[in-house]
Write a protein that holds these residues in place. Structure first.
Motif, short mmCIF file in Angstrom:
data_model
loop_
_atom_site.label_atom_id
_atom_site.label_comp_id
_atom_site.label_asym_id
_atom_site.label_seq_id
_atom_site.Cartn_x
_atom_site.Cartn_y
_atom_site.Cartn_z
N SER A 5 63.37 26.80 20.84
CA SER A 5 63.55 25.86 19.74
C SER A 5 62.35 26.00 18.80
O SER A 5 61.20 25.87 19.23
CB SER A 5 63.66 24.43 20.27
OG SER A 5 63.75 23.53 19.19
N ILE A 6 62.62 26.29 17.52
CA ILE A 6 61.51 26.53 16.59
C ILE A 6 61.44 25.54 15.44
O ILE A 6 60.48 25.55 14.67
CB ILE A 6 61.56 27.96 16.02
CG1 ILE A 6 62.85 28.22 15.25
CG2 ILE A 6 61.36 28.98 17.14
CD1 ILE A 6 62.86 29.53 14.46
N GLY A 7 62.45 24.68 15.28
CA GLY A 7 62.41 23.71 14.20
C GLY A 7 63.79 23.35 13.70
O GLY A 7 64.78 23.48 14.41
N LYS A 8 63.85 22.92 12.45
CA LYS A 8 65.09 22.47 11.82
C LYS A 8 65.47 23.41 10.69
O LYS A 8 64.64 24.13 10.13
CB LYS A 8 64.92 21.06 11.27
CG LYS A 8 64.46 20.03 12.27
CD LYS A 8 65.55 19.69 13.23
CE LYS A 8 65.09 18.58 14.18
NZ LYS A 8 66.04 18.27 15.19
N LEU A 9 66.74 23.37 10.32
CA LEU A 9 67.24 24.23 9.25
C LEU A 9 66.46 24.03 7.95
O LEU A 9 66.21 24.97 7.21
CB LEU A 9 68.73 23.96 9.03
CG LEU A 9 69.53 24.99 8.26
CD1 LEU A 9 69.40 26.38 8.86
CD2 LEU A 9 70.98 24.58 8.20
N GLY A 10 66.03 22.81 7.69
CA GLY A 10 65.25 22.53 6.49
C GLY A 10 63.92 23.27 6.44
O GLY A 10 63.30 23.36 5.38
N GLN A 11 63.48 23.82 7.56
CA GLN A 11 62.22 24.57 7.65
C GLN A 11 62.43 26.07 7.74
O GLN A 11 61.48 26.82 7.93
CB GLN A 11 61.45 24.13 8.90
CG GLN A 11 61.18 22.66 9.02
CD GLN A 11 60.73 22.31 10.42
OE1 GLN A 11 61.47 22.49 11.39
NE2 GLN A 11 59.51 21.81 10.54
N LEU A 12 63.66 26.55 7.63
CA LEU A 12 63.98 27.94 7.92
C LEU A 12 63.11 28.94 7.16
O LEU A 12 62.59 29.88 7.74
CB LEU A 12 65.46 28.22 7.66
CG LEU A 12 65.93 29.62 8.05
CD1 LEU A 12 65.78 29.86 9.55
CD2 LEU A 12 67.38 29.83 7.63
N GLN A 13 62.96 28.76 5.86
CA GLN A 13 62.17 29.71 5.07
C GLN A 13 60.73 29.79 5.58
O GLN A 13 60.18 30.87 5.75
CB GLN A 13 62.18 29.32 3.59
CG GLN A 13 61.52 30.36 2.69
CD GLN A 13 62.30 31.66 2.61
OE1 GLN A 13 63.48 31.63 2.31
NE2 GLN A 13 61.67 32.77 2.87
N ASP A 17 59.01 33.09 7.19
CA ASP A 17 57.79 33.59 6.53
C ASP A 17 56.57 33.49 7.44
O ASP A 17 55.57 34.17 7.22
CB ASP A 17 57.51 32.79 5.25
CG ASP A 17 58.50 33.10 4.14
OD1 ASP A 17 59.21 34.12 4.23
OD2 ASP A 17 58.55 32.30 3.18
N GLY A 18 56.65 32.65 8.46
CA GLY A 18 55.52 32.42 9.35
C GLY A 18 55.59 33.21 10.64
O GLY A 18 55.57 34.43 10.65
N ASN A 19 55.75 32.49 11.74
CA ASN A 19 55.68 33.09 13.07
C ASN A 19 56.97 33.74 13.56
O ASN A 19 56.99 34.33 14.64
CB ASN A 19 55.27 32.03 14.10
CG ASN A 19 53.87 31.54 13.86
OD1 ASN A 19 53.02 32.27 13.36
ND2 ASN A 19 53.60 30.30 14.21
N TYR A 20 58.05 33.64 12.78
CA TYR A 20 59.35 34.15 13.24
C TYR A 20 60.00 35.06 12.21
O TYR A 20 61.09 34.78 11.70
CB TYR A 20 60.27 32.97 13.60
CG TYR A 20 59.67 32.10 14.66
CD1 TYR A 20 59.77 32.45 16.00
CD2 TYR A 20 58.97 30.94 14.33
CE1 TYR A 20 59.19 31.68 16.99
CE2 TYR A 20 58.38 30.16 15.31
CZ TYR A 20 58.50 30.53 16.64
OH TYR A 20 57.92 29.77 17.62
N PRO A 21 59.39 36.20 11.90
CA PRO A 21 59.97 37.10 10.89
C PRO A 21 61.33 37.64 11.36
O PRO A 21 61.53 37.93 12.54
CB PRO A 21 58.94 38.21 10.77
CG PRO A 21 58.15 38.17 12.03
CD PRO A 21 58.16 36.74 12.49
#
Length: 122
Positions: A5-13, A17-21
């Motif tokens: 689990s890495i976050g919410k859809l609102g944080q996708l960009q 761009d960060g830890n999950y290219p």
């Protein structure tokens, strides 16, 4: 590889761009998973404008076993009809919009797992 689990859809960009290219990770969402907690893999793409996140492959939709059809959930941001900074949800069946939606989808949970063979530029 397990889903994380890495976050919410609102944080996708920010996540990509960060830890999950996207060159190193594939993504999924928890949506229409019922009590089973299933994570659905997604395809992320752009077009002329905006971003689309589509659950793939299609899955059975409907609550009557004799009337189910296969379709998918699609989340969009920045399209001509939804360029308000939010992610929007729509259902599609057999490749056509159903006209049904659960509205704003910024809080849909996003997961990632490492690509078995990360992409490289040659």
């Amino acid at each position: 590889c397990p889903w994380i689990s890495i976050g919410k859809l609102g944080q996708l960009q920010e996540l990509i761009d960060g830890n999950y290219p996207a060159t190193q990770f594939e993504f999924g969402v928890k949506y229409n998973q019922s009590v089973l907690g299933v994570i659905h893999p997604v395809t992320i793409n752009g077009w002329n404008r905006g971003v689309r996140v589509a659950v793939a492959p299609d899955y059975p939709q409907g609550d009557d076993s004799g009337k189910m059809t296969f379709g998918t959930a699609v989340f969009t941001k920045g399209l001509d009809d939804s360029n308000d900074g939010n992610w929007h949800h729509r259902y599609y069946r057999l490749g056509k919009p159903t006209g049904k939606s659960n509205g704003i989808a910024n809080n849909v949970q996003v997961f990632a797992r490492r690509h078995p063979c990360p992409w490289i530029s040659i």
